[in-house]
Write a protein that holds these residues in place. Structure first.
Motif, short mmCIF file in Angstrom:
data_model
loop_
_atom_site.label_atom_id
_atom_site.label_comp_id
_atom_site.label_asym_id
_atom_site.label_seq_id
_atom_site.Cartn_x
_atom_site.Cartn_y
_atom_site.Cartn_z
N VAL A 136 0.89 -1.27 0.05
CA VAL A 136 -0.11 -0.10 0.03
C VAL A 136 0.88 1.23 0.26
O VAL A 136 0.35 2.27 0.21
CB VAL A 136 -1.04 -0.12 1.36
N GLY A 137 2.15 1.10 0.00
CA GLY A 137 3.09 2.28 -0.32
C GLY A 137 3.47 2.82 0.94
O GLY A 137 3.63 4.28 1.05
N LEU A 138 3.48 2.24 2.04
CA LEU A 138 3.73 2.77 3.44
C LEU A 138 4.75 2.26 4.06
O LEU A 138 4.96 2.22 5.31
CB LEU A 138 2.55 2.79 4.33
N PRO A 146 -0.69 6.87 13.99
CA PRO A 146 -1.92 7.34 13.11
C PRO A 146 -2.24 8.83 13.49
O PRO A 146 -2.27 9.57 12.27
CB PRO A 146 -3.38 6.85 13.74
N ALA A 147 -1.79 9.75 14.18
CA ALA A 147 -1.79 10.88 14.45
C ALA A 147 -0.93 11.78 13.52
O ALA A 147 -0.91 12.82 13.03
CB ALA A 147 -1.65 11.58 15.82
N GLN A 148 0.16 11.14 13.15
CA GLN A 148 1.29 11.65 12.13
C GLN A 148 0.88 11.16 10.87
O GLN A 148 1.81 11.64 10.02
CB GLN A 148 2.67 10.71 12.62
N LEU A 149 -0.14 10.81 10.57
CA LEU A 149 -0.44 10.41 8.99
C LEU A 149 -1.72 11.34 8.48
O LEU A 149 -2.34 11.76 9.27
CB LEU A 149 -1.15 8.78 8.98
N SER A 150 -1.51 11.43 7.10
CA SER A 150 -2.60 12.06 6.69
C SER A 150 -3.83 11.28 6.35
O SER A 150 -3.81 10.08 6.69
CB SER A 150 -2.41 12.61 4.99
N GLN A 155 -5.97 5.76 5.51
CA GLN A 155 -6.82 4.61 4.84
C GLN A 155 -5.92 3.63 4.26
O GLN A 155 -6.60 2.38 4.18
CB GLN A 155 -7.68 5.43 3.81
N ARG A 156 -4.72 3.80 3.79
CA ARG A 156 -3.94 2.71 3.43
C ARG A 156 -3.47 1.90 4.46
O ARG A 156 -3.37 0.58 4.09
CB ARG A 156 -2.54 3.42 2.80
N LYS A 182 -8.50 14.67 -4.54
CA LYS A 182 -7.17 13.98 -5.11
C LYS A 182 -6.93 12.83 -4.31
O LYS A 182 -6.31 11.76 -4.99
CB LYS A 182 -6.11 15.06 -4.72
N THR A 183 -6.85 12.74 -3.00
CA THR A 183 -6.56 11.43 -2.18
C THR A 183 -7.54 10.42 -2.44
O THR A 183 -7.31 9.27 -2.61
CB THR A 183 -6.62 11.91 -0.79
#
Length: 355
Positions: A136-138, A146-150, A155-156, A182-183
């Motif tokens: 998933v590209g992570l 999680p708080a550090q993620l967009s 969702q990924r 976009k996302t």
């Protein structure tokens, strides 16, 4: 020919609320083939999420039969044992609008949580989590929280977690509703890639026909707990039968917004005698033909294109135009007939000097 992996036959779901019954799903039959990306579309309260929760018996139906990959998991006469149902549920992953991640756990720990009862060793779990995050590209976010993620990254993570037990089916319940456009496109592209790479069957629940148009190959439209229309995305977009479906498609293609702006233009408001404002819809090889040049040459009818859109749906080009056809009454009439004979749908929106 693809085999049917999800069969929902004559499904009813009835809830008891304040001494009266609410029929959330009424007599719905849907068969989904292996490898499909199947969109179920409807406004809030249509019953689509309730229907999808029936697939893994998170919602037990009031009536009907459920068959998953050849195994009957519910038919009122018998239900799978708890052990067999748990095993079957591992074949079905789910992702949701709000991600449902554990805030105090890292990305890797969130994904690993789904492997808690897998029987894998610690090393095997770590390797699987690493592979899933790469998928998933992570890979570079394994130790983040999680708080550090967009929103898209969260969702990924949720997708990676849903894939942890190698499911055959992935259910996406409004999973892009909280994301920006976009996302959303990036997540849909990832789902399409997983569908192709893993042979994953995906069931998309959404209130946006645009999302279905982007990646699905089949679509069902629900209203008030009932299935009102079902078919290939190409068929539904080319020949929608129900008013609700037509409304969804107008919004998804931008035609509704375009028409709203055009009716205020002088060229439309004061349409000359002998002119027609028409909506043209066409699909397949028709899109390769210089149709408007042909009617000009044959009938001396000019075409003023106010709006045009062409897209690829299920590997087939599909287009629509809003056009003013101008010429003699007879010429415009003959041009309209010629377009229809060529396989173009012609909807006359306004005639010259008409209200």
């Amino acid at each position: 020919m693809s085999k049917t992996i999800i069969q929902l036959d004559q499904i009813d779901v009835t809830f008891e609320q304040k001494k009266h019954q609410v029929q959330a799903v009424q007599d719905v039959t849907i068969h989904i083939n292996q490898g499909d990306i199947y969109g179920i579309v409807g406004y809030s309260g249509a019953g689509k999420s309730t229907l999808v929760r029936v697939i893994n018996l998170l919602q037990v139906p009031s009536a009907g039969k459920i068959t998953i990959d050849g195994d009957v998991i519910y038919d009122q006469k018998e239900v799978l044992s708890s052990k067999d149902l748990r095993a079957k549920r591992r074949e079905i992953g789910m992702i949701f609008q709000h991600f449902n991640l554990m805030a105090q756990s890292t990305v890797a720990q969130n994904v690993a949580f789904a492997l808690k009862h897998s029987g894998l060793s610690k090393e095997e779990k770590a390797a699987k989590v690493a592979n899933l995050l790469d998928l998933v590209g992570l890979s570079d976010r394994a130790e983040n929280y999680p708080a550090q993620l967009s929103g898209g990254q969260k969702q990924r993570v949720a997708i990676a977690r849903a894939l942890a037990n190698d499911p055959k089916i992935l259910i996406s319940d409004e999973s892009t509703s909280a994301l920006d456009p976009k996302t959303t496109k990036q997540i849909l592209a990832l789902l399409k890639e997983l569908n192709e790479k893993l042979g994953l069957t995906i069931v998309l629940i959404t209130h946006e026909m645009q999302i279905v148009k982007d990646i699905a190959n089949r679509v069902a439209v629900m209203q008030n707990g009932r299935l009102i229309e079902e078919g290939s995305v190409l068929d539904i977009f080319s020949h929608p039968k129900e008013t609700l479906t037509q409304d969804f498609i107008k919004t998804a293609t931008g035609i509704e917004e375009a028409l709203g702006k055009m009716v205020k233009q002088d060229v439309v408001e004061y349409l000359p005698q002998g002119s027609r404002l028409v909506l043209l819809k066409y699909a397949g090889t028709v899109t390769d033909e210089p149709m408007l040049n042909a009617i000009h040459e044959r009938f001396n009818v000019k075409a003023n294109i106010l709006f045009a859109n062409i897209e690829i749906l299920d590997d087939t080009p599909v287009g629509e135009m809003i056009v003013i056809l101008s010429g003699t009454d007879e010429g415009v009439h003959q041009a309209t007939q010629a377009l229809q004979v060529a396989g173009v749908s012609v909807d006359v929106l306004k005639e010259g000097d008409s209200l």
